[in-house]
Design a protein around this motif. Structure first.
Motif, mmCIF file in Angstrom:
data_model
loop_
_atom_site.group_PDB
_atom_site.id
_atom_site.type_symbol
_atom_site.label_atom_id
_atom_site.label_comp_id
_atom_site.label_asym_id
_atom_site.label_seq_id
_atom_site.Cartn_x
_atom_site.Cartn_y
_atom_site.Cartn_z
ATOM 1 N N LEU A 3 0.823 -1.212 0.000
ATOM 2 C CA LEU A 3 0.000 0.000 0.000
ATOM 3 C C LEU A 3 0.855 1.259 0.000
ATOM 4 O O LEU A 3 0.600 2.189 -0.767
ATOM 5 C CB LEU A 3 -0.917 0.023 1.222
ATOM 6 N N PHE A 4 1.879 1.299 0.843
ATOM 7 C CA PHE A 4 2.738 2.474 0.911
ATOM 8 C C PHE A 4 3.456 2.691 -0.418
ATOM 9 O O PHE A 4 3.490 3.821 -0.931
ATOM 10 C CB PHE A 4 3.756 2.337 2.048
ATOM 11 N N ASN A 5 3.999 1.633 -0.976
ATOM 12 C CA ASN A 5 4.704 1.761 -2.249
ATOM 13 C C ASN A 5 3.761 2.279 -3.332
ATOM 14 O O ASN A 5 4.116 3.167 -4.110
ATOM 15 C CB ASN A 5 5.307 0.414 -2.655
ATOM 16 N N TRP A 6 2.551 1.752 -3.389
ATOM 17 C CA TRP A 6 1.582 2.204 -4.390
ATOM 18 C C TRP A 6 1.207 3.663 -4.157
ATOM 19 O O TRP A 6 1.201 4.469 -5.090
ATOM 20 C CB TRP A 6 0.336 1.321 -4.358
ATOM 21 N N LEU A 7 0.905 4.017 -2.901
ATOM 22 C CA LEU A 7 0.511 5.390 -2.601
ATOM 23 C C LEU A 7 1.625 6.387 -2.912
ATOM 24 O O LEU A 7 1.354 7.518 -3.313
ATOM 25 C CB LEU A 7 0.090 5.513 -1.131
ATOM 26 N N MET A 8 2.873 5.985 -2.750
ATOM 27 C CA MET A 8 3.987 6.872 -3.047
ATOM 28 C C MET A 8 4.235 7.004 -4.550
ATOM 29 O O MET A 8 4.840 7.972 -4.994
ATOM 30 C CB MET A 8 5.267 6.381 -2.353
ATOM 31 N N SER A 9 3.760 6.041 -5.328
ATOM 32 C CA SER A 9 4.040 6.061 -6.763
ATOM 33 C C SER A 9 2.861 6.541 -7.611
ATOM 34 O O SER A 9 3.046 6.929 -8.756
ATOM 35 C CB SER A 9 4.469 4.673 -7.240
ATOM 36 N N VAL A 10 1.667 6.527 -7.045
ATOM 37 C CA VAL A 10 0.485 6.907 -7.806
ATOM 38 C C VAL A 10 0.304 8.426 -7.766
ATOM 39 O O VAL A 10 0.656 9.076 -6.782
ATOM 40 C CB VAL A 10 -0.771 6.185 -7.252
ATOM 41 N N ASP A 11 -0.226 8.962 -8.839
ATOM 42 C CA ASP A 11 -0.596 10.384 -8.856
ATOM 43 C C ASP A 11 -1.947 10.494 -8.164
ATOM 44 O O ASP A 11 -2.978 10.133 -8.733
ATOM 45 C CB ASP A 11 -0.663 10.894 -10.293
ATOM 46 N N GLU A 47 4.438 6.392 6.733
ATOM 47 C CA GLU A 47 5.790 6.930 6.567
ATOM 48 C C GLU A 47 6.437 7.292 7.902
ATOM 49 O O GLU A 47 7.622 7.041 8.108
ATOM 50 C CB GLU A 47 5.740 8.151 5.662
ATOM 51 N N HIS A 48 5.667 7.863 8.807
ATOM 52 C CA HIS A 48 6.245 8.411 10.032
ATOM 53 C C HIS A 48 6.072 7.530 11.270
ATOM 54 O O HIS A 48 6.780 7.748 12.253
ATOM 55 C CB HIS A 48 5.665 9.797 10.310
ATOM 56 N N GLU A 49 5.168 6.582 11.219
ATOM 57 C CA GLU A 49 4.911 5.778 12.413
ATOM 58 C C GLU A 49 5.321 4.322 12.248
ATOM 59 O O GLU A 49 5.061 3.507 13.132
ATOM 60 C CB GLU A 49 3.435 5.881 12.794
ATOM 61 N N THR A 50 5.921 4.002 11.117
ATOM 62 C CA THR A 50 6.419 2.644 10.883
ATOM 63 C C THR A 50 7.798 2.752 10.232
ATOM 64 O O THR A 50 8.262 3.842 9.925
ATOM 65 C CB THR A 50 5.494 1.832 9.945
ATOM 66 N N ASP A 51 8.400 1.613 9.995
ATOM 67 C CA ASP A 51 9.676 1.597 9.279
ATOM 68 C C ASP A 51 9.481 1.255 7.803
ATOM 69 O O ASP A 51 10.430 0.973 7.091
ATOM 70 C CB ASP A 51 10.642 0.606 9.924
ATOM 71 N N ILE A 52 8.250 1.309 7.337
ATOM 72 C CA ILE A 52 7.907 0.922 5.968
ATOM 73 C C ILE A 52 8.610 1.788 4.929
ATOM 74 O O ILE A 52 8.999 1.312 3.872
ATOM 75 C CB ILE A 52 6.369 0.980 5.766
ATOM 76 N N ALA A 53 8.783 3.068 5.204
ATOM 77 C CA ALA A 53 9.366 3.980 4.218
ATOM 78 C C ALA A 53 10.793 3.583 3.822
ATOM 79 O O ALA A 53 11.248 3.942 2.750
ATOM 80 C CB ALA A 53 9.349 5.413 4.749
ATOM 81 N N GLY A 54 11.481 2.838 4.662
ATOM 82 C CA GLY A 54 12.864 2.476 4.378
ATOM 83 C C GLY A 54 13.064 1.123 3.729
ATOM 84 O O GLY A 54 14.199 0.652 3.640
ATOM 85 N N VAL A 55 11.990 0.500 3.239
ATOM 86 C CA VAL A 55 12.145 -0.833 2.659
ATOM 87 C C VAL A 55 12.863 -0.767 1.313
ATOM 88 O O VAL A 55 12.828 0.243 0.618
ATOM 89 C CB VAL A 55 10.794 -1.576 2.509
ATOM 90 N N THR A 56 13.483 -1.863 0.963
ATOM 91 C CA THR A 56 14.226 -1.961 -0.289
ATOM 92 C C THR A 56 13.326 -2.470 -1.411
ATOM 93 O O THR A 56 12.226 -2.981 -1.164
ATOM 94 C CB THR A 56 15.397 -2.936 -0.138
ATOM 95 N N ARG A 57 13.803 -2.350 -2.636
ATOM 96 C CA ARG A 57 13.072 -2.879 -3.794
ATOM 97 C C ARG A 57 12.848 -4.376 -3.616
ATOM 98 O O ARG A 57 11.784 -4.908 -3.932
ATOM 99 C CB ARG A 57 13.868 -2.584 -5.077
ATOM 100 N N GLU A 58 13.831 -5.073 -3.084
ATOM 101 C CA GLU A 58 13.699 -6.514 -2.854
ATOM 102 C C GLU A 58 12.569 -6.808 -1.865
ATOM 103 O O GLU A 58 11.771 -7.732 -2.071
ATOM 104 C CB GLU A 58 15.019 -7.079 -2.324
#
Length: 77
Positions: free
Chosen positions: A20-28, A51-62
């Motif tokens: 969800l985070f990856n999609w929300l960051m990439s979608v217009d 982004e601010h309350e989890t460590d999700i923002a730092g995940v890698t492409r893998e």
């Protein structure tokens, strides 16, 4: 968001949160169909909290690819 507003707690599988985070960051967000401006704001609030309350923002492409695999496994479509 006002701290005095009622809150609801939800738990997501980590893989779902990553996808969800990856999609929300990439979608217009302006291209996502909405019927009320509050829907856009709710999506923006979700991305901010992830982004601010989890460590999700730092995940890698893998990790994103692995999460996509976990979420889409056994979907049947």
């Amino acid at each position: 968001m006002t701290e005095s507003l009622p809150r609801v707690e939800i738990q997501l599988w980590r893989a779902d949160a990553i996808v969800l985070f990856n999609w929300l960051m990439s979608v217009d967000i302006n291209q996502v169909p909405i019927t009320h401006p509050a829907e856009k704001q709710a999506l923006a609030d979700l991305v901010t909290r992830l982004e601010h309350e989890t460590d999700i923002a730092g995940v890698t492409r893998e990790e994103i690819d692995q999460a996509r695999g976990e979420v889409s496994r056994d979907m049947g479509w």
